[in-house]
Structure formats: structure tokens, C-alpha cells
Scaffold this motif. Structure first.
Motif, PDB file in Angstrom:
ATOM      1  N   ASP A   1       0.838  -1.206   0.000  1.00  0.00           N
ATOM      2  CA  ASP A   1       0.000   0.000   0.000  1.00  0.00           C
ATOM      3  C   ASP A   1       0.870   1.253   0.000  1.00  0.00           C
ATOM      4  O   ASP A   1       1.887   1.309   0.661  1.00  0.00           O
ATOM      5  CB  ASP A   1      -0.862   0.044   1.255  1.00  0.00           C
ATOM      6  N   VAL A   2       0.416   2.240  -0.772  1.00  0.00           N
ATOM      7  CA  VAL A   2       1.088   3.530  -0.737  1.00  0.00           C
ATOM      8  C   VAL A   2       0.932   4.136   0.630  1.00  0.00           C
ATOM      9  O   VAL A   2      -0.130   4.082   1.232  1.00  0.00           O
ATOM     10  CB  VAL A   2       0.461   4.493  -1.768  1.00  0.00           C
ATOM     11  N   LYS A   3       2.023   4.686   1.111  1.00  0.00           N
ATOM     12  CA  LYS A   3       1.923   5.379   2.384  1.00  0.00           C
ATOM     13  C   LYS A   3       2.377   6.815   2.229  1.00  0.00           C
ATOM     14  O   LYS A   3       3.427   7.084   1.628  1.00  0.00           O
ATOM     15  CB  LYS A   3       2.787   4.693   3.431  1.00  0.00           C
ATOM     16  N   VAL A   4       1.572   7.705   2.768  1.00  0.00           N
ATOM     17  CA  VAL A   4       1.943   9.109   2.875  1.00  0.00           C
ATOM     18  C   VAL A   4       1.985   9.423   4.363  1.00  0.00           C
ATOM     19  O   VAL A   4       0.966   9.287   5.049  1.00  0.00           O
ATOM     20  CB  VAL A   4       0.936  10.011   2.144  1.00  0.00           C
ATOM     21  N   THR A   5       3.151   9.810   4.822  1.00  0.00           N
ATOM     22  CA  THR A   5       3.354  10.020   6.250  1.00  0.00           C
ATOM     23  C   THR A   5       3.610  11.492   6.539  1.00  0.00           C
ATOM     24  O   THR A   5       4.491  12.105   5.931  1.00  0.00           O
ATOM     25  CB  THR A   5       4.554   9.181   6.743  1.00  0.00           C
ATOM     26  N   GLN A   6       2.806  12.030   7.432  1.00  0.00           N
ATOM     27  CA  GLN A   6       3.018  13.387   7.896  1.00  0.00           C
ATOM     28  C   GLN A   6       3.657  13.324   9.275  1.00  0.00           C
ATOM     29  O   GLN A   6       3.235  12.540  10.122  1.00  0.00           O
ATOM     30  CB  GLN A   6       1.692  14.158   7.912  1.00  0.00           C
ATOM     31  N   SER A   7       4.655  14.147   9.473  1.00  0.00           N
ATOM     32  CA  SER A   7       5.535  13.964  10.626  1.00  0.00           C
ATOM     33  C   SER A   7       4.844  14.189  11.961  1.00  0.00           C
ATOM     34  O   SER A   7       5.210  13.561  12.961  1.00  0.00           O
ATOM     35  CB  SER A   7       6.746  14.895  10.510  1.00  0.00           C
ATOM     36  N   SER A   8       3.855  15.071  12.008  1.00  0.00           N
ATOM     37  CA  SER A   8       3.214  15.357  13.286  1.00  0.00           C
ATOM     38  C   SER A   8       1.704  15.261  13.133  1.00  0.00           C
ATOM     39  O   SER A   8       1.155  15.676  12.112  1.00  0.00           O
ATOM     40  CB  SER A   8       3.569  16.766  13.774  1.00  0.00           C
ATOM     41  N   ARG A   9       1.038  14.745  14.133  1.00  0.00           N
ATOM     42  CA  ARG A   9      -0.425  14.696  14.122  1.00  0.00           C
ATOM     43  C   ARG A   9      -1.011  15.989  14.683  1.00  0.00           C
ATOM     44  O   ARG A   9      -2.006  16.479  14.181  1.00  0.00           O
ATOM     45  CB  ARG A   9      -0.903  13.516  14.963  1.00  0.00           C
ATOM     46  N   TYR A  10      -0.363  16.507  15.724  1.00  0.00           N
ATOM     47  CA  TYR A  10      -0.780  17.756  16.355  1.00  0.00           C
ATOM     48  C   TYR A  10       0.448  18.633  16.576  1.00  0.00           C
ATOM     49  O   TYR A  10       1.519  18.130  16.939  1.00  0.00           O
ATOM     50  CB  TYR A  10      -1.457  17.511  17.718  1.00  0.00           C
ATOM     51  N   LEU A  11       0.268  19.933  16.334  1.00  0.00           N
ATOM     52  CA  LEU A  11       1.346  20.899  16.578  1.00  0.00           C
ATOM     53  C   LEU A  11       0.734  22.154  17.177  1.00  0.00           C
ATOM     54  O   LEU A  11      -0.340  22.600  16.728  1.00  0.00           O
ATOM     55  CB  LEU A  11       2.033  21.292  15.266  1.00  0.00           C
ATOM     56  N   VAL A  12       1.445  22.721  18.150  1.00  0.00           N
ATOM     57  CA  VAL A  12       1.056  24.020  18.681  1.00  0.00           C
ATOM     58  C   VAL A  12       2.267  24.936  18.547  1.00  0.00           C
ATOM     59  O   VAL A  12       3.366  24.605  19.021  1.00  0.00           O
ATOM     60  CB  VAL A  12       0.618  23.933  20.158  1.00  0.00           C
ATOM     61  N   LYS A  13       2.072  26.046  17.862  1.00  0.00           N
ATOM     62  CA  LYS A  13       3.163  26.992  17.614  1.00  0.00           C
ATOM     63  C   LYS A  13       2.728  28.403  18.012  1.00  0.00           C
ATOM     64  O   LYS A  13       1.529  28.700  18.083  1.00  0.00           O
ATOM     65  CB  LYS A  13       3.563  26.965  16.136  1.00  0.00           C
ATOM     66  N   ARG A  14       3.730  29.237  18.234  1.00  0.00           N
ATOM     67  CA  ARG A  14       3.448  30.619  18.607  1.00  0.00           C
ATOM     68  C   ARG A  14       3.446  31.515  17.379  1.00  0.00           C
ATOM     69  O   ARG A  14       4.159  31.259  16.393  1.00  0.00           O
ATOM     70  CB  ARG A  14       4.493  31.122  19.592  1.00  0.00           C
ATOM     71  N   THR A  15       2.659  32.566  17.450  1.00  0.00           N
ATOM     72  CA  THR A  15       2.619  33.568  16.384  1.00  0.00           C
ATOM     73  C   THR A  15       4.032  34.064  16.086  1.00  0.00           C
ATOM     74  O   THR A  15       4.800  34.364  17.007  1.00  0.00           O
ATOM     75  CB  THR A  15       1.733  34.754  16.808  1.00  0.00           C
ATOM     76  N   GLY A  16       4.363  34.124  14.790  1.00  0.00           N
ATOM     77  CA  GLY A  16       5.664  34.606  14.374  1.00  0.00           C
ATOM     78  C   GLY A  16       6.717  33.531  14.199  1.00  0.00           C
ATOM     79  O   GLY A  16       7.767  33.790  13.600  1.00  0.00           O
ATOM     80  N   GLU A  17       6.451  32.336  14.692  1.00  0.00           N
ATOM     81  CA  GLU A  17       7.410  31.243  14.528  1.00  0.00           C
ATOM     82  C   GLU A  17       7.462  30.778  13.089  1.00  0.00           C
ATOM     83  O   GLU A  17       6.465  30.871  12.356  1.00  0.00           O
ATOM     84  CB  GLU A  17       7.000  30.048  15.395  1.00  0.00           C
ATOM     85  N   LYS A  18       8.599  30.249  12.698  1.00  0.00           N
ATOM     86  CA  LYS A  18       8.719  29.569  11.405  1.00  0.00           C
ATOM     87  C   LYS A  18       8.375  28.107  11.633  1.00  0.00           C
ATOM     88  O   LYS A  18       8.936  27.465  12.528  1.00  0.00           O
ATOM     89  CB  LYS A  18      10.129  29.716  10.850  1.00  0.00           C
ATOM     90  N   VAL A  19       7.434  27.594  10.832  1.00  0.00           N
ATOM     91  CA  VAL A  19       6.918  26.248  11.053  1.00  0.00           C
ATOM     92  C   VAL A  19       7.162  25.389   9.820  1.00  0.00           C
ATOM     93  O   VAL A  19       6.929  25.832   8.688  1.00  0.00           O
ATOM     94  CB  VAL A  19       5.400  26.285  11.355  1.00  0.00           C
ATOM     95  N   PHE A  20       7.632  24.184  10.064  1.00  0.00           N
ATOM     96  CA  PHE A  20       7.867  23.232   8.981  1.00  0.00           C
ATOM     97  C   PHE A  20       6.914  22.042   9.161  1.00  0.00           C
ATOM     98  O   PHE A  20       6.904  21.403  10.213  1.00  0.00           O
ATOM     99  CB  PHE A  20       9.308  22.720   9.013  1.00  0.00           C
ATOM    100  N   LEU A  21       6.138  21.747   8.116  1.00  0.00           N
ATOM    101  CA  LEU A  21       5.316  20.538   8.093  1.00  0.00           C
ATOM    102  C   LEU A  21       5.925  19.613   7.046  1.00  0.00           C
ATOM    103  O   LEU A  21       6.122  20.005   5.893  1.00  0.00           O
ATOM    104  CB  LEU A  21       3.867  20.858   7.750  1.00  0.00           C
ATOM    105  N   GLU A  22       6.193  18.371   7.477  1.00  0.00           N
ATOM    106  CA  GLU A  22       6.892  17.443   6.601  1.00  0.00           C
ATOM    107  C   GLU A  22       5.948  16.345   6.111  1.00  0.00           C
ATOM    108  O   GLU A  22       5.092  15.860   6.864  1.00  0.00           O
ATOM    109  CB  GLU A  22       8.066  16.798   7.338  1.00  0.00           C
ATOM    110  N   CYS A  23       6.168  15.936   4.880  1.00  0.00           N
ATOM    111  CA  CYS A  23       5.365  14.874   4.269  1.00  0.00           C
ATOM    112  C   CYS A  23       6.286  13.973   3.462  1.00  0.00           C
ATOM    113  O   CYS A  23       7.090  14.471   2.657  1.00  0.00           O
ATOM    114  CB  CYS A  23       4.301  15.495   3.372  1.00  0.00           C
TER     115      CYS A  23
END
Lengths: 114, 110
Positions: free
Chosen positions: A1-23
Motif C-alpha cells: 500500500d502507498v503510504k503518505v506520512t506526515q511527521s506530526s499529528r498535532y502541533l502548537v506553535k506561537r505567532t511569528g514562529e517559522k513552522v515546517f510541516l513534513e510529508c
């Protein structure tokens, strides 16, 4: 089966932060996509990549950038997170051939910006 | 780009009932997909169906491309069928990018 994996299920970040979402996908798919899903607005395309280092803007690219240095990995970057970027982020891939054109989605990252 | 409209927006069924979900699109499409989003948010691809009919267990789908609509049939519904069903078509022409309808929220009661 093809798998697509996202690194985090839940994230909490502060305003102004640089955020990386990985796939990461494991089936050598050419195409990868980032969508966000919001109540009442449905799924909206942020960015699309059809090959390494190649990308196209979707419907709502403002405030986001993407990176695809390797075929299997597609990163979504929030340069300076804002509260209106609180959302569910969904990554998808497909192989781009007419034999099997269907998207495969990851399980999503629910991002909260405080 | 194309517009995708789904109906009904909400549907409540008793277990064992059958249902039909509809997707209308504003222009011809060569890439029509149906998805199910479960209560935990996972989107599963049900069908890639640009035309014709396909079946997978209790689910089947029919797309009539010339009339710009697609139907998803669920027979003998089960509680695990609950969730939101989306159809999606290409933003334009042969585009790889999909635009999604707003979805049909299905609740199957035991």
C-alpha cells in the motif's frame, strides 16, 4: 500500500514562529500536494509539486512556501505563523499516470497557532 | 476553474439502509475522484472514476461525464460508513490539481 506520512499529528506553535510541516511518500510518486481543511471552507490547495524542485501555487499560497529537494519529501513552510493559519493540513500524492490517478492522503497535521 | 457541488449536505440513515450521494460539476472532467473522511480526519480514496461504473464491495460509483455528474451508492450501510464523503475534479482540463466539493456528512445509526 502507498503510504503518505506526515511527521506530526498535532502541533502548537506561537505567532511569528517559522513552522515546517513534513510529508513523505514511499511509492515514487511524481506529484505531491498540500491542502488545508477548514470548517465551512472545505479543502483548499496551497501548493502542488510535479517533480523535484518544481512547484505550482494553488488557490491560497499566501503566507506559505514549499520545498521539494527529494522526490519522496514535500515540506510546507509557514514563514511567520499567524493565528489565521490554524487549520488541518493534509498532504497527498499521486503517480500522475492514467492507470492509477487517485490521490493518497496522509493522516493530517492539526496545527494550532497561539 | 470548475465548480463542484455535492448533495445532500447531510444524511442520516439507519444501519442497513441504502443511499445515493450526488456530485455535479460545472465543466467536463477527465479525473473525478470520491473520498471518505473518517471521524479521525483520515481521507481515503474510494474511486477514481472519470466515466462509467465501478464497484468495490458495498460501494459503487457511476460518472456520466457528458451530463457532468457522478453518483456514489452505499448499500446496506454500516456505522463505520459514517463520516464525510467528498468528490473532487481537476481545476481545469487535464490538471493534476483537484478542487473538492463541500462534502456530504453521513451518519449511520445502529
Amino acid at each position: 500500500d502507498v503510504k503518505v506520512t506526515q511527521s506530526s499529528r498535532y502541533l502548537v506553535k506561537r505567532t511569528g514562529e517559522k513552522v515546517f510541516l513534513e510529508c513523505v511518500q514511499d511509492m515514487d510518486h511524481e506529484n505531491m500536494f498540500w491542502y488545508r481543511q477548514d470548517p465551512g471552507l472545505g479543502l483548499r490547495l496551497i501548493y502542488f509539486s510535479y517533480d523535484v524542485k518544481m512547484k505550482e501555487k494553488g488557490d491560497i499560497p499566501e503566507g506559505y512556501s514549499v520545498s521539494r529537494e527529494k522526490k519522496e519529501r514535500f515540506s510546507l513552510i509557514l514563514e511567520s505563523a499567524s493565528t489565521n493559519q490554524t487549520s488541518m493540513y493534509l498532504c497527498a500524492s499521486n503517480d500522475g499516470s492514467r492507470v492509477n490517478y487517485g490521490y493518497t492522503f496522509g493522516s493530517g497535521t492539526r496545527l494550532t497557532v497561539v | 476553474g470548475i465548480q463542484v457541488e455535492q448533495s445532500p449536505p447531510d444524511l442520516i440513515l439507519q444501519e442497513g439502509a441504502n443511499s445515493t450521494l450526488r456530485c455535479n460539476f460545472s465543466d467536463s472532467v477527465n479525473n473525478l475522484q470520491w473520498f471518505h473522511q473518517n471521524p479521525w480526519g483520515q481521507l481515503i480514496n474510494l474511486f477514481y472514476i472519470p466515466s462509467g461504473t465501478k464497484q468495490n464491495g458495498r460501494l459503487s460509483a457511476t460518472t456520466v461525464a457528458t451530463e457532468r455528474y457522478s453518483l456514489l451508492y452505499i448499500s446496506s450501510s454500516q456505522t463505520t460508513d459514517s463520516g464525510v464523503y467528498f468528490c473532487a475534479g481537476p481545476t481545469q482540463g487535464g490538471s493534476e490539481k483537484l478542487v473538492f466539493g463541500k462534502g456530504t456528512k453521513l451518519t449511520v445509526n445502529p
